[in-house]
Motif scaffolding. Structure first.
Motif, PDB file in Angstrom:
ATOM      1  N   LEU A 132       0.941  -1.250  -0.137  1.00 42.55           N
ATOM      2  CA  LEU A 132      -0.037  -0.121  -0.163  1.00 42.55           C
ATOM      3  C   LEU A 132       0.979   1.190  -0.083  1.00 42.55           C
ATOM      4  CD1 LEU A 132      -3.290   0.706   2.150  1.00 42.55           C
ATOM      5  CD2 LEU A 132      -1.134   2.564   2.291  1.00 42.55           C
ATOM      6  N   ILE A 133       0.531   2.328  -0.797  1.00 40.53           N
ATOM      7  CA  ILE A 133       1.400   3.371  -0.805  1.00 40.53           C
ATOM      8  C   ILE A 133       0.010   4.607  -1.333  1.00 40.53           C
ATOM      9  CG2 ILE A 133       2.162   3.404  -3.281  1.00 40.53           C
ATOM     10  CD1 ILE A 133       4.681   4.844  -2.079  1.00 40.53           C
ATOM     11  N   ASN A 134       0.178   5.510  -0.613  1.00 42.14           N
ATOM     12  CA  ASN A 134      -0.875   6.630  -1.048  1.00 42.14           C
ATOM     13  C   ASN A 134      -0.220   7.679  -2.081  1.00 42.14           C
ATOM     14  OD1 ASN A 134       1.096   8.147   0.341  1.00 42.14           O
ATOM     15  ND2 ASN A 134      -0.523   9.265   1.728  1.00 42.14           N
ATOM     16  N   ARG A 135      -1.098   8.617  -2.256  1.00 43.95           N
ATOM     17  CA  ARG A 135      -0.487   9.612  -3.563  1.00 43.95           C
ATOM     18  C   ARG A 135       0.713  10.486  -3.036  1.00 43.95           C
ATOM     19  NH1 ARG A 135      -5.430  13.435  -4.473  1.00 43.95           N
ATOM     20  NH2 ARG A 135      -6.102  11.360  -5.486  1.00 43.95           N
ATOM     21  N   LYS A 136       0.765  10.873  -1.851  1.00 48.12           N
ATOM     22  CA  LYS A 136       1.622  11.542  -1.264  1.00 48.12           C
ATOM     23  C   LYS A 136       3.135  10.785  -1.485  1.00 48.12           C
ATOM     24  CE  LYS A 136       3.358  15.245   1.114  1.00 48.12           C
ATOM     25  NZ  LYS A 136       3.416  16.771   0.380  1.00 48.12           N
ATOM     26  N   GLY A 137       3.061   9.493  -1.238  1.00 55.23           N
ATOM     27  CA  GLY A 137       4.293   8.623  -1.613  1.00 55.23           C
ATOM     28  C   GLY A 137       4.568   8.477  -2.819  1.00 55.23           C
ATOM     29  N   CYS A 138       3.642   8.402  -3.644  1.00 52.11           N
ATOM     30  CA  CYS A 138       4.095   8.215  -5.251  1.00 52.11           C
ATOM     31  C   CYS A 138       4.519   9.669  -5.751  1.00 52.11           C
ATOM     32  CB  CYS A 138       2.739   7.963  -5.969  1.00 52.11           C
ATOM     33  SG  CYS A 138       2.074   6.341  -5.561  1.00 52.11           S
ATOM     34  N   GLU A 139       3.940  10.687  -5.374  1.00 51.00           N
ATOM     35  CA  GLU A 139       4.663  12.052  -5.697  1.00 51.00           C
ATOM     36  C   GLU A 139       5.954  12.162  -5.189  1.00 51.00           C
ATOM     37  OE1 GLU A 139       1.745  14.937  -4.004  1.00 51.00           O
ATOM     38  OE2 GLU A 139       0.395  14.439  -5.499  1.00 51.00           O
ATOM     39  N   LEU A 140       6.408  11.603  -3.998  1.00 54.90           N
ATOM     40  CA  LEU A 140       7.641  11.870  -3.495  1.00 54.90           C
ATOM     41  C   LEU A 140       8.510  10.837  -4.396  1.00 54.90           C
ATOM     42  CD1 LEU A 140       9.570  12.892  -1.277  1.00 54.90           C
ATOM     43  CD2 LEU A 140       9.296  10.292  -0.226  1.00 54.90           C
ATOM     44  N   LEU A 141       8.144   9.741  -4.614  1.00 50.59           N
ATOM     45  CA  LEU A 141       9.156   8.729  -5.603  1.00 50.59           C
ATOM     46  C   LEU A 141       9.229   9.023  -7.038  1.00 50.59           C
ATOM     47  CD1 LEU A 141       8.187   5.424  -3.798  1.00 50.59           C
ATOM     48  CD2 LEU A 141      10.031   6.907  -3.263  1.00 50.59           C
ATOM     49  N   GLY A 142       8.026   9.824  -7.480  1.00 52.16           N
ATOM     50  CA  GLY A 142       8.190  10.171  -8.844  1.00 52.16           C
ATOM     51  C   GLY A 142       7.620   8.999  -9.834  1.00 52.16           C
ATOM     52  N   TYR A 143       6.883   7.895  -9.142  1.00 50.56           N
ATOM     53  CA  TYR A 143       6.615   6.690  -9.890  1.00 50.56           C
ATOM     54  C   TYR A 143       5.051   6.864  -9.827  1.00 50.56           C
ATOM     55  CZ  TYR A 143      11.212   5.086  -9.983  1.00 50.56           C
ATOM     56  OH  TYR A 143      12.397   4.634 -10.158  1.00 50.56           O
ATOM     57  N   PRO A 144       4.334   6.283 -10.584  1.00 50.12           N
ATOM     58  CA  PRO A 144       2.750   5.971 -10.618  1.00 50.12           C
ATOM     59  C   PRO A 144       2.410   4.663  -9.684  1.00 50.12           C
ATOM     60  CG  PRO A 144       3.580   5.216 -12.726  1.00 50.12           C
ATOM     61  CD  PRO A 144       4.675   5.722 -12.176  1.00 50.12           C
ATOM     62  N   LYS A 145       1.493   4.698  -8.971  1.00 52.54           N
ATOM     63  CA  LYS A 145       1.279   3.657  -7.956  1.00 52.54           C
ATOM     64  C   LYS A 145       1.448   2.236  -8.672  1.00 52.54           C
ATOM     65  CE  LYS A 145      -2.143   4.752  -5.223  1.00 52.54           C
ATOM     66  NZ  LYS A 145      -3.377   4.553  -4.668  1.00 52.54           N
ATOM     67  N   LYS A 146       1.131   2.037  -9.790  1.00 49.76           N
ATOM     68  CA  LYS A 146       1.178   0.507 -10.250  1.00 49.76           C
ATOM     69  C   LYS A 146       2.779   0.126 -10.371  1.00 49.76           C
ATOM     70  CE  LYS A 146       1.133   2.093 -15.126  1.00 49.76           C
ATOM     71  NZ  LYS A 146       2.286   1.941 -15.654  1.00 49.76           N
ATOM     72  N   ASP A 147       3.753   1.103 -10.567  1.00 53.75           N
ATOM     73  CA  ASP A 147       4.907   0.960 -10.789  1.00 53.75           C
ATOM     74  C   ASP A 147       5.545   0.763  -9.104  1.00 53.75           C
ATOM     75  OD1 ASP A 147       4.817   0.918 -13.357  1.00 53.75           O
ATOM     76  OD2 ASP A 147       5.647   2.882 -13.534  1.00 53.75           O
ATOM     77  N   VAL A 148       4.770   1.103  -8.136  1.00 54.15           N
ATOM     78  CA  VAL A 148       5.480   0.751  -6.798  1.00 54.15           C
ATOM     79  C   VAL A 148       4.896  -0.489  -5.994  1.00 54.15           C
ATOM     80  CG1 VAL A 148       5.565   2.041  -4.572  1.00 54.15           C
ATOM     81  CG2 VAL A 148       5.709   3.309  -6.810  1.00 54.15           C
ATOM     82  N   LEU A 149       3.543  -0.524  -6.298  1.00 48.54           N
ATOM     83  CA  LEU A 149       2.926  -1.881  -5.435  1.00 48.54           C
ATOM     84  C   LEU A 149       3.614  -3.212  -6.191  1.00 48.54           C
ATOM     85  CD1 LEU A 149      -0.794  -0.828  -5.744  1.00 48.54           C
ATOM     86  CD2 LEU A 149       0.763  -0.627  -3.661  1.00 48.54           C
TER      87      LEU A 149
END
Length: 490
Positions: A31-48
């Motif tokens: 799980l990761i929220n929008r704030k986390g994705c913005e920090l990393l610079g990746y869309p959520k699908k590339d993080v989960l």
């Protein structure tokens, strides 16, 4: 209903102001929220589903972070406090995150992973580092430095301040008004100017812990926030005790030198009668005897009397020049301005100096602007200025030489130049040319007689008229002396 609740939970996580991150026991992102994705610079699908430590941490920190995570899961003890770690963004930028974590469990209570809330503190860490550097710089500064609040109470002093004012610890000065550390008579003006202009620079009399007084130079100004509002006052002091002492010694030395020079000038000026009277008697009686008033003279007697008369007159001229220079330096010489004809002065000088020029077959060329008729100046001193410069030119010009005299009007000034065909003057000699008793060449090898006072008097007289004198010369190419004075002197 379950989907609605899940969507509401996700929306709640996305609007959170912090990073929300969940990892399973194998360190993968669940799980990761929008704030986390913005920090990393990746869309959520590339993080989960990705390994958090292998994908989003700098390589240098991965192994230690993995070991700490495995230990946390295996201990089955809720973590206490917070910790910091670096994450790696898509742009390969390292960001510092402050994490607060808790364990996730299944229905049976087994640990299945962690849920963390993170705050990006990268900028804060940079600011803290910069602040530490600034504080270290201020602490190591050689000059006393202080920071005050808007009530002018001290909130920071560096070691140099404590040492200069004689205090041991910061506690002795914190909270005190900065104005209590300098003379009370100067406090109000400084504070008023500071709050009026936002800055103040000047000298103050400081008061040490032992009530000692010493001079300091203060530069103070407001420190402002992003929108320009003052938040505190910063000041830098400089102990100028040694400077003031050196300045005092220089003033005292100058006063002593001026007093000694004035005493010398006054003495010489007051000795005018005592020096001139006996010399005039010697010259007078020598001239009377030369006229054979008291009987005939043989050739040897006539020659000796002539030598006495010539030497006496030369000595009298020397005394006159020394006395005139002393009177000028003593401030007792005055100008006597009057209207007079310049052509008449030129005729008088030409009549006196032409015989000297003819002895060396020197040609003198006069070039005078026709509109120059008369000026208002000190007639005697103007004549002496011109006489001394031309006489000098004749003295140093060779046989069959040429002297050119140009007289021009420029605005409200008259400029006179005398150009000779002499040996020229080096730059080193030009710098001392107008100094009293200064003569070119070594004393024992000088070919021309003189005292070295002629040009010194020229400079003094020209400056008394509010004018200037200069020389242009090169060795082997002759010299050009030019003086400029106003056409009308008050």
């Amino acid at each position: 209903m379950l989907k609605y609740e899940r969507d509401c939970a996700q929306n709640y996580l996305d609007i959170a102001g912090t990073i929300i991150l969940a990892l399973d026991s194998e360190q993968k992102v669940t799980l990761i929220n929008r704030k986390g994705c913005e920090l990393l610079g990746y869309p959520k699908k590339d993080v989960l589903g990705k390994s958090w430590f292998d994908t989003f941490l700098p390589e240098k920190n991965r192994q230690a972070a993995k070991e700490s995570y495995i230990e946390l899961i295996s201990r089955d003890v809720e973590p206490s406090g917070n910790f910091e770690s670096q994450v790696l963004t898509k742009n390969r930028e390292e960001r510092t995150i402050k994490w607060y974590s808790t364990l996730l469990r299944d229905k049976e209570g087994r640990v299945t992973g962690t849920l963390s809330s993170g705050e990006d503190i990268t900028e804060r860490k940079k600011a803290e580092k910069e602040m530490k550097i600034r504080n270290a710089a201020m602490d190591s500064a050689l000059n006393p430095m202080v920071i005050c609040n808007l009530e002018c109470c001290l909130t920071y002093v560096n070691p140099a301040f404590l040492k200069t004012w004689g205090y041991s610890t910061e506690k002795e000065v914190f909270g005190k008004q900065i104005t209590s550390f300098w003379h009370f008579g100067e406090k109000t003006d400084v504070v008023k100017a500071l709050f009026s202009d936002g800055k103040w620079t000047g000298e103050l009399t400081a008061c040490g812990k032992d009530n000692s007084k010493f001079p300091v130079h203060l530069s103070a100004s407001f420190v402002k926030d992003e929108v320009g509002n003052p938040i505190c006052v910063m000041g830098s002091f400089l102990d100028i005790s040694r400077h003031k002492e050196a300045e005092k010694m220089m003033i005292e030395a100058r006063i002593r030198a001026e007093d000694a020079n004035r005493a010398k000038s006054n003495f010489l000026a007051s000795m005018s009668h005592e020096l001139r009277t006996p010399l005039n008697s010697i010259i007078g009686f020598a001239d009377v005897l030369k006229e054979k008033t008291f009987g005939p003279l043989n050739d040897r007697q006539a020659k000796y009397l002539s030598n006495i008369s010539i030497s006496g007159k030369h000595l009298l001229k020397l005394i006159d020049d020394i006395l005139d220079l002393s009177i000028v330096e003593a401030g007792k010489m005055e100008l006597n301005p009057e209207e007079f004809s310049v052509p008449e002065i030129l005729m008088e000088i030409e009549a006196v100096l032409t015989p000297l020029a003819l002895k060396k077959n020197i040609k003198i060329v006069w070039e005078t602007e026709s509109e120059l008729k008369g000026i208002r100046a000190d007639r005697i001193k103007f004549k002496q200025i011109l006489h001394n410069i031309i006489n000098n030119a004749i003295k140093f010009s060779p046989e069959n030489g040429l002297i050119k005299i140009d007289i021009k009007i420029s605005g409200d000034k008259v400029s006179i130049s005398v150009t000779d065909s002499g040996p020229g003057i080096s730059m080193a000699d030009q710098r001392k040319l107008f100094e009293p008793f200064s003569q070119l060449g070594k004393f024992e090898s000088r070919e021309q007689p003189g005292t070295g006072l002629g040009l010194a008097l020229v400079k003094k007289y020209v400056e008394m008229h509010g004018g200037t004198v200069r020389v242009e010369s090169r060795v082997g190419e002759g010299s050009k002396f030019t003086f400029t004075i106003p056409l009308a002197i008050e």
